[in-house]
Design a protein around this motif. Sequence first.
Motif, PDB file in Angstrom:
ATOM      1  N   MET A  28       0.703  -1.218   0.112  1.00 48.08           N
ATOM      2  CA  MET A  28       0.017  -0.146  -0.032  1.00 48.08           C
ATOM      3  C   MET A  28       0.948   1.278  -0.100  1.00 48.08           C
ATOM      4  N   ARG A  29       2.042   1.389   0.938  1.00 50.70           N
ATOM      5  CA  ARG A  29       2.724   2.352   0.919  1.00 50.70           C
ATOM      6  C   ARG A  29       3.587   2.699  -0.346  1.00 50.70           C
ATOM      7  N   SER A  30       3.951   1.571  -1.042  1.00 44.85           N
ATOM      8  CA  SER A  30       4.774   1.569  -2.265  1.00 44.85           C
ATOM      9  C   SER A  30       3.918   2.040  -3.524  1.00 44.85           C
ATOM     10  N   THR A  31       2.441   1.776  -3.275  1.00 43.31           N
ATOM     11  CA  THR A  31       1.588   2.266  -4.472  1.00 43.31           C
ATOM     12  C   THR A  31       1.339   3.566  -4.481  1.00 43.31           C
ATOM     13  N   VAL A  32       1.193   4.349  -3.107  1.00 43.42           N
ATOM     14  CA  VAL A  32       1.205   5.822  -2.666  1.00 43.42           C
ATOM     15  C   VAL A  32       2.310   6.584  -3.070  1.00 43.42           C
ATOM     16  N   ASP A  33       3.635   5.830  -2.765  1.00 39.74           N
ATOM     17  CA  ASP A  33       4.956   6.541  -3.030  1.00 39.74           C
ATOM     18  C   ASP A  33       5.249   6.548  -4.558  1.00 39.74           C
ATOM     19  N   SER A  34       4.754   5.501  -5.357  1.00 34.71           N
ATOM     20  CA  SER A  34       4.874   5.453  -6.706  1.00 34.71           C
ATOM     21  C   SER A  34       3.998   6.655  -7.349  1.00 34.71           C
ATOM     22  N   LEU A  35       2.608   6.743  -6.968  1.00 32.25           N
ATOM     23  CA  LEU A  35       2.012   7.955  -7.305  1.00 32.25           C
ATOM     24  C   LEU A  35       2.748   9.238  -7.087  1.00 32.25           C
ATOM     25  N   ILE A  36       3.198   9.346  -5.757  1.00 34.40           N
ATOM     26  CA  ILE A  36       3.811  10.698  -5.579  1.00 34.40           C
ATOM     27  C   ILE A  36       4.712  11.051  -6.317  1.00 34.40           C
ATOM     28  N   LYS A  37       5.707  10.034  -6.914  1.00 36.59           N
ATOM     29  CA  LYS A  37       6.887  10.095  -7.766  1.00 36.59           C
ATOM     30  C   LYS A  37       6.236  10.498  -9.084  1.00 36.59           C
ATOM     31  N   VAL A  38       5.537   9.693  -9.663  1.00 37.57           N
ATOM     32  CA  VAL A  38       5.006   9.933 -10.861  1.00 37.57           C
ATOM     33  C   VAL A  38       4.676  11.220 -11.338  1.00 37.57           C
ATOM     34  N   ILE A  39       3.848  11.926 -10.169  1.00 38.26           N
ATOM     35  CA  ILE A  39       3.237  13.230 -10.418  1.00 38.26           C
ATOM     36  C   ILE A  39       4.107  14.201  -9.851  1.00 38.26           C
ATOM     37  N   GLY A  40       5.418  13.798  -9.294  1.00 37.73           N
ATOM     38  CA  GLY A  40       6.263  14.944  -8.979  1.00 37.73           C
ATOM     39  C   GLY A  40       5.889  15.762  -7.756  1.00 37.73           C
ATOM     40  N   LEU A  41       5.124  15.170  -6.841  1.00 41.12           N
ATOM     41  CA  LEU A  41       4.573  16.058  -5.767  1.00 41.12           C
ATOM     42  C   LEU A  41       5.566  16.447  -4.794  1.00 41.12           C
ATOM     43  N   GLN A  42       5.987  17.880  -5.040  1.00 42.44           N
ATOM     44  CA  GLN A  42       6.993  18.216  -3.947  1.00 42.44           C
ATOM     45  C   GLN A  42       6.068  19.041  -3.195  1.00 42.44           C
ATOM     46  N   GLY A  43       6.186  18.773  -1.866  1.00 43.30           N
ATOM     47  CA  GLY A  43       5.493  19.484  -0.769  1.00 43.30           C
ATOM     48  C   GLY A  43       6.227  19.348   0.587  1.00 43.30           C
ATOM     49  N   THR A  44       5.719  20.148   1.213  1.00 38.82           N
ATOM     50  CA  THR A  44       6.033  20.379   2.822  1.00 38.82           C
ATOM     51  C   THR A  44       4.867  20.292   3.796  1.00 38.82           C
ATOM     52  N   GLY A  45       5.006  19.405   4.660  1.00 41.81           N
ATOM     53  CA  GLY A  45       3.689  19.155   5.204  1.00 41.81           C
ATOM     54  C   GLY A  45       3.730  17.743   5.962  1.00 41.81           C
ATOM     55  N   GLY A  46       2.522  17.481   7.057  1.00 37.28           N
ATOM     56  CA  GLY A  46       2.514  16.007   7.385  1.00 37.28           C
ATOM     57  C   GLY A  46       3.907  15.689   8.120  1.00 37.28           C
ATOM     58  N   SER A  47       4.597  16.727   8.782  1.00 33.82           N
ATOM     59  CA  SER A  47       5.959  16.350   9.361  1.00 33.82           C
ATOM     60  C   SER A  47       6.916  15.324   8.510  1.00 33.82           C
ATOM     61  N   THR A  48       6.892  15.547   7.332  1.00 34.07           N
ATOM     62  CA  THR A  48       7.676  14.902   6.291  1.00 34.07           C
ATOM     63  C   THR A  48       8.961  15.182   5.924  1.00 34.07           C
ATOM     64  N   SER A  49       9.333  16.333   6.153  1.00 30.35           N
ATOM     65  CA  SER A  49      10.685  16.914   5.870  1.00 30.35           C
ATOM     66  C   SER A  49      11.720  16.318   6.337  1.00 30.35           C
ATOM     67  N   VAL A  50      11.810  15.579   7.579  1.00 25.01           N
ATOM     68  CA  VAL A  50      13.038  15.076   8.041  1.00 25.01           C
ATOM     69  C   VAL A  50      12.872  13.371   7.480  1.00 25.01           C
ATOM     70  N   PRO A  51      12.044  12.741   7.436  1.00 19.73           N
ATOM     71  CA  PRO A  51      11.896  11.264   6.737  1.00 19.73           C
ATOM     72  C   PRO A  51      12.098  11.475   5.273  1.00 19.73           C
ATOM     73  N   ASP A  52      11.569  12.440   4.700  1.00 21.61           N
ATOM     74  CA  ASP A  52      11.920  12.634   3.510  1.00 21.61           C
ATOM     75  C   ASP A  52      13.436  12.722   3.115  1.00 21.61           C
TER      76      ASP A  52
END
Length: 746
Positions: A127-151
């Motif tokens: 499930m996570r891989s599916t979402v991650d693939s979607l985010i990569k394909v659309i090139g989703l650059q974003g800051t939020g969801g406390s994701t800056s460090v893990p990204d």
Amino acid sequence: MSTLKTFNRRAFLVGSVAVAGGVAFGTYLVQRNPENPNLADLGDGEASFNPWVRIDANGITLITPHADIGQGAASMQAALIAEEMDLEWGGFTTEFGRPAAAYWNTAMAGDGAPVLPWDDSFGARAMRSTVDSLIKVIGLQGTGGSTSVPDSFTKLREAGAMARETLKLAASQRAGVAVAELRTEAGAVLLPDGSILPYTDLAAEAARLDPVQGTPLRDPSQWRLVGQPMERLDIVAKSTGTQTYGLDLNLPGMVRASVRMNPRKGAALNGFDASAAEGMQGVERIIEIDGGVAAIATNTWYAIQALDAIEYDWAEAPYPADQADHWAALEAGFTDETFDSEWLNAGDVEAVRPDAAIIEAEYRVPYVAHQPLEPLSAIILVEDDQVQVWTGHQMPRFVQQQVAAITGHDAEQVVLHNQYSGGSFGHRLEFEYIKQAAQIAMQMRGTPVKLTYSREEDFAQDIPRQITLARSRGAVQDGRVISFDTQIAAPSVIRSQMGRINQAVPGPDGQLAAGVWQQPYEFENARVRTYAIEGLSPVSSWRSVGASANGFVGEGFLDELIHAAGADPLEERIRLCTLDDVSRRVLEAVGGMSSWGEVLPDGTGRGVAFVHSFGVPTAEVVEVTATDDGIRINKVWVAADVGRVVDPVNFENIVQGGVIWGLGHAINSEITYSDGIADQTNFYTHDAMRMNQTPEIFVRGLENGHVRGIGEPPVPPAAPALANAIFAATGQRLREMPFWNHVEFV
């Protein structure tokens, strides 16, 4: 154990494909890495080995694409690159860079996939891989969801290692020395004979080489920066008042603008009379824009004064005019028609043992504003071949799309110069002010236009946190909690927010249940259902989003159940916490920090709350004393596990700020509507926590789990821990925020 309905997983996956444009993405698209955006305009003698590093003879520039909205993201990103690149702290400059698909956020899948954060099963990984693939394909650059460090944590260290090894290769070829005999230190390559070759001297030669790939990252025992206290790159400027924010920028030939929009959010402007404003000092033009009016003047104050002189005919609100009707819609909202999802279903909450004690309660959480110190502003210059935008924003590529849709340019022709922001808390995830600036600039092509909101307009147009009503029912028996059932009604944040940029989001909204369904408690019987209520005020992401309300809902009611069972609030939470060892250690840690269980003076009480949000288990203990003048908050203890603390000083700062943010809004803040207009117009009617109210806050960062961010997780436990402490001190149970409607504070 908790279960997620098959329908929800299926709806989520179908929705993911729909968001991607209706076409399933293939292996090629997923595996292909976007181009390095720095290569498009490299100068002579300039090298860029990856999207995050650029070097020439004059210096080293680190690209830190996550927006810095006060959380220190630029420093964190720079530290991760510099760690592997062997740069001295501050021996470089930083830039936010241009928006690019190369900066797609690898961590958004963590909270975007409807799976438990500690679930490492094949299905969860898929499930996570599916979402991650979607985010990569659309090139989703974003800051939020406390994701800056893990990204950033791995890929930026890899970027630094790639740059280091490529520069070593250039030095090897120049000096005729094997790469294995070279060392790096303080931004230079060291030769065996003691000679020093600065990176800047090697840039031109390194630019001709293929970047060195696959270098192993250093063991943490070798780290010089990560995990050590650091002076943030912006701390001197912010401490001396010299930091430049978007609001501070001025360009040659620039005109100033301000706007007055319909105070009934999203409603139209029927008409206006600007005759009294057009002849005012400094006023150059009055322009109608979608939903309101813009005044252009020689300075911002003249523009705001002109707007005050205009007579407006505003359309009615597209939502209930008065606050009581908003609550009434929620009260009537627990129906089959509004049912969104069932996130948790264990045992049978309808068949609790007949001799168990049944507890029921209703919890309410109001709308609240974002209220950052820096009002919304943007500068836009529209020209024939490009549009330039200067502002601080968390979703750069969406800014390009929104501006391009107004100006008629291609999105790639919109150049965003992202800026430091004076706070956001989700405010700069919205686009209305940028679209308004673009509309004004389109009518003044060739002239830079600076749009600045007045403080009152910033409040009036703020898209608030979701209003929430929860009905909970539970059971206790033999000194234990045996059943937990909660139903939550609220507007859908995700559908509201994405709808404003014409993005459809099918399937359930996980933020409706965030902060409740991911709790690592194992009840004999448990259920969490959500209901999405339409037709209310538009709502937006607010620091910790759904968990900001649901933490109070879930942990407040759980405390009621524990009290009814006669159990200890901390010990019972630890007993229930069987689904995640990392979470249990966090609860145990906060108990040790606070010396939980020690005898307290009369009138003093402690409350504990635990919320698992954004992948981070966070526990807080609040101590209060009931005085003759009201409740005084004495101390707060916080334990959170983020897997790896990049900078302990900044970590402590962010956690303390999150606690103050959560406590202050729980005590003081709400947005209410009269005639469709927000009653609260400035800080004095939507107050923050004052310095004299601020408690001593003790922080501990644990490092047992996956690498996570800490921007939002300290917020959700603050309100319930305070409410539970007040109950322990006074016997008064608080089920509705803001608390000052029910108790006094000193």
